[in-house]
Design an enzyme around this catalytic site. Sequence first.
Site, PDB file in Angstrom:
ATOM      1  N   ARG A  79       0.849  -1.192   0.000  1.00 38.66           N
ATOM      2  CA  ARG A  79       0.000   0.000   0.000  1.00 38.66           C
ATOM      3  C   ARG A  79       0.886   1.244   0.000  1.00 38.66           C
ATOM      4  NH1 ARG A  79      -2.203   3.034   4.773  1.00 38.66           N
ATOM      5  NH2 ARG A  79      -3.760   4.433   3.915  1.00 38.66           N
ATOM      6  N   HIS A 123      -3.080  11.100   1.062  1.00 38.21           N
ATOM      7  CA  HIS A 123      -2.430  10.840   2.349  1.00 38.21           C
ATOM      8  C   HIS A 123      -1.843  12.165   2.844  1.00 38.21           C
ATOM      9  CE1 HIS A 123      -0.851   7.331   4.893  1.00 38.21           C
ATOM     10  NE2 HIS A 123      -0.423   8.422   5.504  1.00 38.21           N
ATOM     11  N   GLU A 168      -7.023   8.470   6.967  1.00 40.03           N
ATOM     12  CA  GLU A 168      -7.183   9.092   8.285  1.00 40.03           C
ATOM     13  C   GLU A 168      -7.789  10.493   8.248  1.00 40.03           C
ATOM     14  OE1 GLU A 168      -3.497   8.689  10.477  1.00 40.03           O
ATOM     15  OE2 GLU A 168      -3.673   6.517  10.526  1.00 40.03           O
ATOM     16  N   ASN A 296      -7.040   1.823  10.131  1.00 40.14           N
ATOM     17  CA  ASN A 296      -5.743   2.071  10.748  1.00 40.14           C
ATOM     18  C   ASN A 296      -5.936   2.029  12.256  1.00 40.14           C
ATOM     19  OD1 ASN A 296      -5.096   2.661   8.112  1.00 40.14           O
ATOM     20  ND2 ASN A 296      -4.463   4.758   8.492  1.00 40.14           N
ATOM     21  N   TYR A 298      -3.777   1.955  15.974  1.00 38.90           N
ATOM     22  CA  TYR A 298      -2.519   2.017  16.728  1.00 38.90           C
ATOM     23  C   TYR A 298      -2.709   1.839  18.227  1.00 38.90           C
ATOM     24  CZ  TYR A 298      -0.153   3.569  12.523  1.00 38.90           C
ATOM     25  OH  TYR A 298       0.375   3.622  11.264  1.00 38.90           O
ATOM     26  N   GLU A 369      -3.282   0.023   8.326  1.00 34.20           N
ATOM     27  CA  GLU A 369      -2.108   0.383   9.130  1.00 34.20           C
ATOM     28  C   GLU A 369      -2.225  -0.202  10.524  1.00 34.20           C
ATOM     29  OE1 GLU A 369      -1.067   4.573   9.396  1.00 34.20           O
ATOM     30  OE2 GLU A 369      -1.515   4.838   7.269  1.00 34.20           O
TER      31      GLU A 369
HETATM   32  C1  JJW Z   1      -3.804  10.943  16.870  1.00 32.86           C
HETATM   33  C2  JJW Z   1      -2.545  13.408  19.174  1.00 32.86           C
HETATM   34  C3  JJW Z   1      -5.265  14.398  21.430  1.00 32.86           C
HETATM   35  C4  JJW Z   1       0.458   7.815  10.767  1.00 32.86           C
HETATM   36  C5  JJW Z   1      -2.967  11.894  17.390  1.00 32.86           C
HETATM   37  C6  JJW Z   1      -1.688  12.045  16.888  1.00 32.86           C
HETATM   38  C7  JJW Z   1      -3.301  14.294  20.109  1.00 32.86           C
HETATM   39  C8  JJW Z   1      -6.626  13.787  21.555  1.00 32.86           C
HETATM   40  C9  JJW Z   1       0.675   7.548  12.191  1.00 32.86           C
HETATM   41  N1  JJW Z   1      -0.751   7.215  10.260  1.00 32.86           N
HETATM   42  O1  JJW Z   1       2.651   7.942   9.843  1.00 32.86           O
HETATM   43  C10 JJW Z   1      -3.380  10.118  15.856  1.00 32.86           C
HETATM   44  N2  JJW Z   1      -0.430   8.157  12.939  1.00 32.86           N
HETATM   45  O2  JJW Z   1       1.188   8.295   7.750  1.00 32.86           O
HETATM   46  C11 JJW Z   1      -0.658   7.486   8.889  1.00 32.86           C
HETATM   47  N3  JJW Z   1      -1.649   7.692  12.949  1.00 32.86           N
HETATM   48  O3  JJW Z   1      -3.454  12.696  18.409  1.00 32.86           O
HETATM   49  C12 JJW Z   1       0.785   7.254   8.542  1.00 32.86           C
HETATM   50  N4  JJW Z   1      -2.378   8.407  13.763  1.00 32.86           N
HETATM   51  O4  JJW Z   1      -4.528  13.715  20.462  1.00 32.86           O
HETATM   52  C13 JJW Z   1       1.491   7.223   9.883  1.00 32.86           C
HETATM   53  C14 JJW Z   1      -1.257  11.215  15.871  1.00 32.86           C
HETATM   54  C15 JJW Z   1      -2.099  10.240  15.353  1.00 32.86           C
HETATM   55  C16 JJW Z   1      -1.646   9.338  14.311  1.00 32.86           C
HETATM   56  C17 JJW Z   1      -0.386   9.212  13.788  1.00 32.86           C
END
Ligand code: JJW
Length: 464
Positions: A79, A123, A168, A296, A298, A369
């Site tokens: 992907r 993206h 996302e 996705n 995490y 992801e």
């Molecule tokens: C939430 C931080 C307060 C990427 C977030 C910060 C503050 C409520 C990684 N996904 O590099 C989500 N990634 O490009 C796409 N996924 O909140 C790909 N989600 O929250 C990866 C970061 C993320 C986040 C980062």
Amino acid sequence: MQPSDFKFPAGFLWGTATSAYQIEGSADVDGRTPSIWDSFARTPGRVENGDTGDVACDSYRRVEEDVALLSELGVKAYRFSISWSRVMPAGRGELNPLGIAYYRRLVDLLHDAGIMPMATLYHWDLPQVLHDEGGWLNRRCAYDFAQYARAMFDALGDRVAVWFTINEPWCASMLSHAMGMHAPGEKDLGNAVTVAHHLLLAHGLAVKEFRRTEQPGRIGMAPNVEWHEPYSCHPDDVAACERGLDWFNRWFIDPIYHGRYPQGLLARYAVLGIHPPVEDGDMAIIGQRTDLLGINYYTGGYTREAIRAMLATPADAFQQIDALRHLQTVNVAGFRKTDIGWDIYADGFYKVLTWLKDEYGNPPLLITENGACDNTEPDATGRVDDALRIEYHRRHVIALDRALRSGCDLRGYTAWSLLDNFEWAHGYSKRFGLVHVDFQTQQRTPKESFRWYQRLIREGGFAV
Ligand code: JJW
């Protein structure tokens, strides 16, 4: 391999994922124009260490080497994302043949290696020229996206089996327009809600083009989800979890599968005087049938109602009262964390998958992801022993297996990420790769997690 509990269906699409701005580099070559991430990263103070994607993993020039790594890993699918400003430098209208040639070469190399290409159209790297006209705040941007998507279907549709429209959308709206942490770095919740609506509309318009032109592949969105488990069975904690799920998950998935926004979320925004700019017919466009849903995942956690949690820790109580308090939840748990500080919560992965099954009628899912930040560097012998990443994937693959047995329609899993890369506001300080990248020399070194994943794919499962 010993007889094992962890045997996945033949045809399960094991893969890895990347995105254009995070790996390609070659920001100014062959006719590419800047995106909002070029502008943001080049603004001092926005990204750690002043890092930018100007060079990144140099994958624009090292595409053969990277496809060779994928072959060695043995993945069935890869992907990647398409840089809009590389293929359509003015944001709309004319195509850049050199940009198209790059992605054409990538998908041809993947086909030759027997790897299924999966392309993400957006993206986060909006062409700066479109942002100068208002970007995602401007409804027209959704129509520009559909035109760009159509051009990509025409150019690559014969070779790309799976398309993802928007990656996302929560990040592309909330983190980018309300929290100021991602490009374009703005802080206005009302604008973020408008942007979210236009991202959803863009998705729907692209799906419409996909159907109208009878493309051979499949298409869906790739939202990020979290799991909120009630800290206690107190109704306030349960309600807090529902608010968290509304905000993070349902905001983008309800419109696609139910053709409407979650009522509770709309009500809480309305308290703040915020309303998504829905026009007649929008929800039907957004709610069109898709073929699969990218997910996705995490992290997640135990969540309790903010006010009661604050009473338990009075020092924080008044700091946390702000415009978002109607939405806010407080996570409390002592989970082990990855090197980016996110809780490792594999049970939440299982829970959110079965929740998706029940909430949306068991849609075909592809895990677009899942992965961990583990900053382990090569030791004296050059070996990268990223045990934390292996442990993260191992736990999440076990959860995936449980979800499959519980009836979830899971089609594949693309680990984030093939390579260490530009991790947005963290720059190169946070490593998510199965392959280590030395950003001075561009040397690629497969980590222990690469070997672990290679074996999992080869054996179609693993023994415990
Ligand atoms: C939430 C931080 C307060 C990427 C977030 C910060 C503050 C409520 C990684 N996904 O590099 C989500 N990634 O490009 C796409 N996924 O909140 C790909 N989600 O929250 C990866 C970061 C993320 C986040 C980062």
